[in-house]
Design a protein around this motif. Structure first.
Motif, PDB file in Angstrom:
ATOM      1  N   TRP A   1      -0.370   6.083  -7.036  1.00 46.91           N
ATOM      2  CA  TRP A   1      -1.631   6.785  -6.782  1.00 46.91           C
ATOM      3  C   TRP A   1      -1.443   8.285  -6.578  1.00 46.91           C
ATOM      4  O   TRP A   1      -2.057   9.093  -7.266  1.00 46.91           O
ATOM      5  CB  TRP A   1      -2.344   6.169  -5.571  1.00 46.91           C
ATOM      6  CG  TRP A   1      -2.645   4.714  -5.763  1.00 46.91           C
ATOM      7  CD1 TRP A   1      -2.945   4.084  -6.940  1.00 46.91           C
ATOM      8  CD2 TRP A   1      -2.655   3.701  -4.751  1.00 46.91           C
ATOM      9  NE1 TRP A   1      -3.156   2.751  -6.726  1.00 46.91           N
ATOM     10  CE2 TRP A   1      -2.988   2.480  -5.406  1.00 46.91           C
ATOM     11  CE3 TRP A   1      -2.436   3.688  -3.384  1.00 46.91           C
ATOM     12  CZ2 TRP A   1      -3.091   1.279  -4.705  1.00 46.91           C
ATOM     13  CZ3 TRP A   1      -2.542   2.499  -2.689  1.00 46.91           C
ATOM     14  CH2 TRP A   1      -2.864   1.315  -3.352  1.00 46.91           C
ATOM     15  N   ASN A   2      -0.585   8.657  -5.640  1.00 46.38           N
ATOM     16  CA  ASN A   2      -0.390  10.088  -5.392  1.00 46.38           C
ATOM     17  C   ASN A   2       0.243  10.784  -6.590  1.00 46.38           C
ATOM     18  O   ASN A   2      -0.139  11.898  -6.958  1.00 46.38           O
ATOM     19  CB  ASN A   2       0.472  10.304  -4.155  1.00 46.38           C
ATOM     20  CG  ASN A   2      -0.278   9.994  -2.873  1.00 46.38           C
ATOM     21  OD1 ASN A   2      -1.492   9.870  -2.885  1.00 46.38           O
ATOM     22  ND2 ASN A   2       0.442   9.858  -1.775  1.00 46.38           N
ATOM     23  N   ALA A   3       1.223  10.110  -7.197  1.00 45.89           N
ATOM     24  CA  ALA A   3       1.896  10.712  -8.345  1.00 45.89           C
ATOM     25  C   ALA A   3       0.922  10.937  -9.496  1.00 45.89           C
ATOM     26  O   ALA A   3       0.958  11.962 -10.183  1.00 45.89           O
ATOM     27  CB  ALA A   3       3.041   9.807  -8.788  1.00 45.89           C
ATOM     28  N   SER A   4       0.021   9.979  -9.691  1.00 43.72           N
ATOM     29  CA  SER A   4      -0.946  10.106 -10.788  1.00 43.72           C
ATOM     30  C   SER A   4      -1.910  11.251 -10.561  1.00 43.72           C
ATOM     31  O   SER A   4      -2.345  11.918 -11.508  1.00 43.72           O
ATOM     32  CB  SER A   4      -1.721   8.797 -10.942  1.00 43.72           C
ATOM     33  OG  SER A   4      -0.843   7.740 -11.262  1.00 43.72           O
TER      34      SER A   4
ATOM     35  N   PHE B   1       0.838  -1.202   0.000  1.00 46.38           N
ATOM     36  CA  PHE B   1       0.000   0.000   0.000  1.00 46.38           C
ATOM     37  C   PHE B   1       0.874   1.253   0.000  1.00 46.38           C
ATOM     38  O   PHE B   1       0.668   2.168  -0.798  1.00 46.38           O
ATOM     39  CB  PHE B   1      -0.916   0.010   1.220  1.00 46.38           C
ATOM     40  CG  PHE B   1      -1.778   1.239   1.293  1.00 46.38           C
ATOM     41  CD1 PHE B   1      -3.031   1.257   0.695  1.00 46.38           C
ATOM     42  CD2 PHE B   1      -1.330   2.400   1.918  1.00 46.38           C
ATOM     43  CE1 PHE B   1      -3.818   2.394   0.733  1.00 46.38           C
ATOM     44  CE2 PHE B   1      -2.099   3.541   1.962  1.00 46.38           C
ATOM     45  CZ  PHE B   1      -3.354   3.538   1.367  1.00 46.38           C
ATOM     46  N   ASP B   2       1.845   1.302   0.909  1.00 47.52           N
ATOM     47  CA  ASP B   2       2.691   2.494   1.006  1.00 47.52           C
ATOM     48  C   ASP B   2       3.473   2.729  -0.290  1.00 47.52           C
ATOM     49  O   ASP B   2       3.648   3.869  -0.730  1.00 47.52           O
ATOM     50  CB  ASP B   2       3.671   2.341   2.182  1.00 47.52           C
ATOM     51  CG  ASP B   2       2.968   2.397   3.523  1.00 47.52           C
ATOM     52  OD1 ASP B   2       1.826   2.893   3.570  1.00 47.52           O
ATOM     53  OD2 ASP B   2       3.547   1.940   4.531  1.00 47.52           O
ATOM     54  N   LEU B   3       3.935   1.644  -0.886  1.00 46.01           N
ATOM     55  CA  LEU B   3       4.687   1.767  -2.133  1.00 46.01           C
ATOM     56  C   LEU B   3       3.793   2.272  -3.263  1.00 46.01           C
ATOM     57  O   LEU B   3       4.156   3.197  -3.994  1.00 46.01           O
ATOM     58  CB  LEU B   3       5.293   0.410  -2.495  1.00 46.01           C
ATOM     59  CG  LEU B   3       6.159   0.386  -3.754  1.00 46.01           C
ATOM     60  CD1 LEU B   3       7.455   1.157  -3.519  1.00 46.01           C
ATOM     61  CD2 LEU B   3       6.478  -1.057  -4.159  1.00 46.01           C
ATOM     62  N   MET B   4       2.622   1.660  -3.427  1.00 47.81           N
ATOM     63  CA  MET B   4       1.714   2.063  -4.497  1.00 47.81           C
ATOM     64  C   MET B   4       1.231   3.500  -4.304  1.00 47.81           C
ATOM     65  O   MET B   4       1.071   4.249  -5.271  1.00 47.81           O
ATOM     66  CB  MET B   4       0.524   1.112  -4.549  1.00 47.81           C
ATOM     67  CG  MET B   4       0.867  -0.303  -4.978  1.00 47.81           C
ATOM     68  SD  MET B   4       1.425  -0.396  -6.693  1.00 47.81           S
ATOM     69  CE  MET B   4      -0.102  -0.037  -7.560  1.00 47.81           C
ATOM     70  N   GLU B   5       0.993   3.877  -3.059  1.00 45.75           N
ATOM     71  CA  GLU B   5       0.547   5.245  -2.782  1.00 45.75           C
ATOM     72  C   GLU B   5       1.595   6.250  -3.227  1.00 45.75           C
ATOM     73  O   GLU B   5       1.284   7.278  -3.832  1.00 45.75           O
ATOM     74  CB  GLU B   5       0.254   5.394  -1.292  1.00 45.75           C
ATOM     75  CG  GLU B   5      -0.365   6.733  -0.922  1.00 45.75           C
ATOM     76  CD  GLU B   5      -0.765   6.776   0.542  1.00 45.75           C
ATOM     77  OE1 GLU B   5      -1.889   7.201   0.821  1.00 45.75           O
ATOM     78  OE2 GLU B   5       0.056   6.394   1.396  1.00 45.75           O
TER      79      GLU B   5
END
Length: 649
Positions: free
Chosen positions: A485-488, A477-481
């Motif tokens: 996700w946040n970058a997008s 989760f932390d990695l994907m965020e």
């Protein structure tokens, strides 16, 4: 909330496990880190029936997903996400919470669950008198309260509850209250116990809870109300943009029901609870106390026979009409066992389980009492403890052994610091031996539980696997965020560029701005059609056709596409008054004021979907870079054996 859901999804799709011993066949490596075939086989079989995507049931497709998963874990570890304070804290909290499921006494738990089931299936009606007392009240005050309640008990048995209630209730130190009906878990356990073990029309002996001392009068006992399945039609009570207010509309619909129209059809056409309207308004079954709306629940349980329909009523969500579909008694024990066990472990009765667990752990870890140590701590206590100024003496023997838990030595210093930190200025005065014993019991119990928690990963393979699953889920989760996700969401330049390159993907469907009339009476809908053709408004048509308290026609107005509940799939989207269409058990006709053709969405209109689509593209590119950073090598001979084994299962 989203983080928890993501972690749970990781559990389902990629239930990781502890590293296996090195003599196991290696299925693939990620930058020379081995992943064993045994792990992949176990996870594939575990999740075979859980995944809905058929492609994930194919070994090669699932292996690709699993490799991507391992690549992400490798990157998260390389970035040090597993050392972040928030991650460490959340994992620690989860381990402590999870350990509670393993730190239990089955025999005691089962007995409490069976008791809770009986009390769930049977309600008692009670009143009580409470004399408020501090938990650390003096023996003199305790005895005074006890004797006063004995007198009140005699008065209630002789004169009834109401005279005593009127005489003694002051709402400050003494409470005399009617509690109505209740069942398991509605009161603190000590109170619940007294209520369920006192006979009807009898008054209990005085008993203590954390609030003080009580007596309870049990006035009645009955089976619980069970479970109800209902359908409802709901109109939102915030309707500033509608033709009429919610109350007017719900009563129009109710009139149509009274006129014999189908409840289910009306729910499909007009209910604004979109989660249930397509299913004729049907809701999931519920039991007493389960819903957040007591108004809704009371009306539902007030319906006696299947098929009964309530009058319109208002809740905090809007206006409703309820139809009773099914009624049942309390579910059987096996159906409720898991839920009851979870509630028992959260409830104050769990202290009975804890006491049993502690006694078991003392025996398992060969813990011996140390009277000499307790006597020493009694000797160094002084009046400063009651003032919060007590300190350990200068010659305190901190290194001396207090107790040994398996291979762990707990020292005088450990307990001394516990005593020091737990002194309270407002503590009631007790003998020093009582203070030391209470603190020692709490200290030892906590250390026993902590020792078992710390060793659970070695003692229980199942616990170790679940902890590892959660650990990896948090990392993902932390990695994907961070990476996706946040970058997008924040990379506006990239999002705009993606939109410019893919504008043809983002379009409005063909829509109409229309007034749609609905009626179960074909003659009425024909009249409405003619009046629409004559240019009359929905308000005028309703005034003309809905007469003498009868609601024959209802209008829905606004911008709609083919998916809107008020229109039919075959309705012609052309300007003007449409032909009459059959719609469920009713007829509809539309006055299309404007046709809105398919048209491109603006960037702002499509932004949510753009972000979602861009994340997919960005993740794919990111995974390609991870494959370059952490080379993956699949052992084809082992993969062949894995496929053969899975085929034979």
């Amino acid at each position: 909330m989203f983080r928890s859901i993501y972690v749970l999804i990781c559990f389902v799709v990629f239930a990781a496990t502890q590293a296996q011993t090195t003599d196991k066949p290696v299925l693939f490596t990620v930058a020379d880190t081995p992943v064993y075939s045994e792990e992949f086989i176990r996870i594939f079989n575990k999740n075979l029936d859980l995944v809905k995507d058929e492609s994930q049931k194919d070994v090669d497709s699932y292996l690709e997903l699993f490799i991507n998963y391992k690549l992400k874990i490798k990157e998260a570890q390389a970035k040090g996400l597993d050392t972040m304070p928030t991650y460490v804290r959340e994992l620690s909290n989860y381990k402590s919470q999870l350990a509670k499921n393993y730190l239990t006494d089955t025999k005691v738990t089962d007995a409490l669950v069976e008791e809770a089931y009986h009390r769930t299936a049977n309600e008692v009606k009670a009143s009580h008198v409470l004399i408020r007392l501090d938990e650390n009240a003096s023996p003199q005050d305790t005895l005074k309260a006890y004797n006063e309640l004995l007198k009140l008990r005699d008065l209630i048995l002789k004169e009834g509850f109401q005279p005593v209630q009127k005489e003694v209730h002051n709402g400050k130190t003494v409470y005399a209250e009617n509690l109505g009906y209740f069942s398991a878990f509605k009161m603190v356990y000590d109170f619940e116990n007294a209520a369920y073990t006192t006979k009807v029309d009898d008054v209990s002996m005085p008993f203590k809870t954390r609030f003080g001392y009580h007596i309870v009068l049990v006035e009645d006992a009955r089976p619980s109300r069970g479970e109800r399945t209902v359908a409802h039609i709901m109109i939102n009570n915030k309707r500033d943009d509608k033709l009429e207010d919610a109350e007017t509309r719900i009563h129009e619909i109710y009139k149509k029901i009274q006129q014999g129209e189908s409840f289910e059809s009306l729910a499909k056409q007009f209910s604004e609870d979109r989660s249930s309207s397509e299913n004729g308004g049907k809701l999931a079954a519920f039991s007493g106390g389960q819903l957040s709306s007591t108004e809704f629940e009371d009306v539902a349980f007030g319906l006696k026979n299947e098929g009964d329909i309530s009058a319109p009523f208002e809740s905090s969500f809007g206006w409703h009409i309820i139809k009773l579909l099914d009624k049942s008694e309390v579910a059987d024990f096996n159906a409720m066992k898991s839920e009851l066990e979870a509630r028992v472990k959260r409830d104050s009765r769990s202290q009975l389980i804890n006491t049993s667990i502690v006694n078991t752990l003392k025996e398992r870890y060969n813990v011996k009492d140390n009277p000499e140590a307790l006597a020493y701590f009694e000797s160094i206590m002084n009046e400063g403890y009651f003032l919060g100024s007590w300190k350990l003496p200068e010659d305190f023997t901190a290194a001396k052994t207090l107790v040994v838990i398996d291979v762990k030595t707990v020292t005088y210093g450990d307990f001394g610091q516990y005593l020091f930190k737990n002194q309270r200025r407002a503590i009631s005065r007790k003998p020093f031996n009582a203070i030391v014993k209470e603190n020692y019991d709490a200290f030892l119990n906590a250390n026993l539980i902590l020792y078992q928690e710390d060793n659970l990963e070695n003692e229980s393979e199942d616990f170790a696997n679940i902890v590892t699953e959660y650990r990896d889920g948090l990392l993902l989760f932390d990695l994907m965020e961070t990476e996706i996700w946040n970058a997008s969401k924040t990379d506006s330049v990239a999002l705009q560029a993606y939109f410019n390159a893919n504008k043809n993907k983002y379009n409005w469907r063909k829509r109409i701005d229309a007034d749609v009339a609905s009626s179960s009476n074909k003659k009425v809908i024909k009249k409405a059609q003619k009046m629409l053709e004559a240019g009359q408004s929905p308000e005028a048509i309703k005034a003309a056709l809905n007469t003498n308290g009868v609601v024959d026609v209802i209008f829905t107005s606004g911008i709609m596409d083919k998916e809107h509940q008020a229109v039919t799939a075959d309705m012609s989207f052309e300007k003007g008054v449409s032909k009459i269409y059959r719609h469920d058990a009713a007829y509809v006709v539309a006055n299309v004021k404007e046709v809105l053709p398919e048209s491109p969405k603006t960037y702002e209109e499509a932004k949510g979907q753009i972000i979602s689509d861009y994340q997919v593209v960005k993740e794919k590119q990111w995974l390609e870079s991870l494959e370059q950073k952490y080379p993956v090598k699949v052992n084809e001979s082992v993969l062949k054996n894995v496929k053969a084994e899975l085929k034979n299962n």
